[in-house]
Design a protein around this motif. Structure first.
Motif, PDB file in Angstrom:
ATOM      1  N   PHE A   1      35.244  43.101 104.459  1.00  0.00           N
ATOM      2  CA  PHE A   1      33.958  43.706 104.790  1.00  0.00           C
ATOM      3  C   PHE A   1      33.284  44.261 103.530  1.00  0.00           C
ATOM      4  N   THR A   2      34.076  44.898 102.664  1.00  0.00           N
ATOM      5  CA  THR A   2      33.523  45.455 101.431  1.00  0.00           C
ATOM      6  C   THR A   2      33.033  44.343 100.510  1.00  0.00           C
ATOM      7  N   GLN A   3      33.810  43.298 100.406  1.00  0.00           N
ATOM      8  CA  GLN A   3      33.422  42.143  99.594  1.00  0.00           C
ATOM      9  C   GLN A   3      32.099  41.555 100.072  1.00  0.00           C
TER      10      GLN A   3
ATOM     11  N   GLU B   1      41.576  27.948 103.009  1.00  0.00           N
ATOM     12  CA  GLU B   1      42.902  28.544 103.184  1.00  0.00           C
ATOM     13  C   GLU B   1      42.881  30.066 103.116  1.00  0.00           C
ATOM     14  N   ASP B   2      41.962  30.614 102.325  1.00  0.00           N
ATOM     15  CA  ASP B   2      41.950  32.045 102.027  1.00  0.00           C
ATOM     16  C   ASP B   2      40.691  32.665 102.616  1.00  0.00           C
ATOM     17  N   VAL B   3      40.853  33.669 103.483  1.00  0.00           N
ATOM     18  CA  VAL B   3      39.701  34.280 104.138  1.00  0.00           C
ATOM     19  C   VAL B   3      38.732  34.921 103.138  1.00  0.00           C
ATOM     20  N   ARG B   4      39.213  35.241 101.966  1.00  0.00           N
ATOM     21  CA  ARG B   4      38.352  35.865 100.955  1.00  0.00           C
ATOM     22  C   ARG B   4      37.347  34.874 100.379  1.00  0.00           C
ATOM     23  N   ASN B   5      37.568  33.591 100.630  1.00  0.00           N
ATOM     24  CA  ASN B   5      36.677  32.542 100.096  1.00  0.00           C
ATOM     25  C   ASN B   5      35.839  31.851 101.163  1.00  0.00           C
ATOM     26  N   PHE B   6      35.798  32.442 102.364  1.00  0.00           N
ATOM     27  CA  PHE B   6      35.055  31.801 103.456  1.00  0.00           C
ATOM     28  C   PHE B   6      33.568  31.679 103.167  1.00  0.00           C
ATOM     29  N   TRP B   7      33.010  32.604 102.404  1.00  0.00           N
ATOM     30  CA  TRP B   7      31.548  32.634 102.221  1.00  0.00           C
ATOM     31  C   TRP B   7      31.126  32.257 100.803  1.00  0.00           C
ATOM     32  N   ASN B   8      32.021  31.602 100.070  1.00  0.00           N
ATOM     33  CA  ASN B   8      31.667  31.136  98.715  1.00  0.00           C
ATOM     34  C   ASN B   8      30.959  29.789  98.770  1.00  0.00           C
TER      35      ASN B   8
END
Length: 227
Positions: free
Chosen positions: A180-182, A220-227
């Motif tokens: 959320f912060t990202q 694979e990584d949820v941190r890269n879903f919106w890149n």
């Protein structure tokens, strides 16, 4: 070898269903979106199909809609339709309606493929966007990108998989606070505040799905879903 073109029906052409329809049509399949008028869909032969994906969200009529779909398919004796139910990992949180839906699907056709989806994300579904300015409890994530949901359904249809239950969520998860912060920084919306310790979600995995289908996640990584 040329892939066999199939006739596919989707019950519930929403955020996932419409994108799935477009992708399957790109592969040359005939794809029909079903309406709530079962008699009309039967009349035009939409339930006479190689595969039926049930992608309707849970509602007061959820079980009736599922039962009608199985009944309509059963009227067709020429094709053994592959049934795919898009369920939810809330099954593991004792969601009564989800459990009833899965039980009904298996009673109607034991060969049904059940896909227990994690929280659907990607594109305009941005984690943290709808809780900005609020204070919530932090927890580990159980997200999956829409591209992978579509890719997995494609693979299930292509391989004619039957009688399987798969968890569908990205292999690498995080916490709501981190994601959320990202996203608040990336998309310039107000941050969500978090209270207390991180609540651990059920440790679920898509390993069985990957082994059976030979599937490799695109996201694979949820941190890269919106890149």
């Amino acid at each position: 070898m040329t892939k066999k073109k199939k006739k596919i029906a989707i019950l519930g052409c929403g955020w996932v269903g419409n994108a799935l329809k477009a992708k399957l049509e790109e592969q040359g399949h005939e794809v029909n979106c079903l309406c709530r008028d079962v008699n009309l869909d039967c009349l035009v032969g939409f339930y006479n199909c190689d595969a039926l994906i049930i992608a309707v969200p849970p509602s007061d009529e959820y079980l009736d809609v599922i039962e009608d779909a199985y009944f309509s398919v059963s009227l067709n004796e020429a094709i053994k339709t592959q049934m795919i139910l898009l369920s939810s990992i809330s099954f593991y949180n004792d969601n009564k309606l989800i459990k009833q839906a899965e039980e009904l699907a298996k009673i109607k056709d034991e060969d049904t493929v059940i896909l227990r989806l994690g929280g659907l994300m990607g594109y305009d579904r941005i984690a943290g966007k709808y809780t900005c300015g609020k204070t919530i409890e932090d927890s580990t994530t159980n997200y999956v990108h829409r591209d992978d949901v579509i890719g997995i359904i494609e693979s299930v249809i292509e391989q004619s998989i039957r009688n399987k239950i798969f968890n569908v969520l990205a292999p690498i998860q995080s916490t709501k606070k981190e994601i959320f912060t990202q996203n608040s920084e990336k998309f310039s919306f107000e941050e969500t505040s978090f209270s207390g310790k991180v609540k651990q979600a059920n440790p679920l995995s898509s390993n069985i799905l990957c082994d059976v289908l030979g599937y490799k996640f695109q996201k694979e990584d949820v941190r890269n879903f919106w890149n």
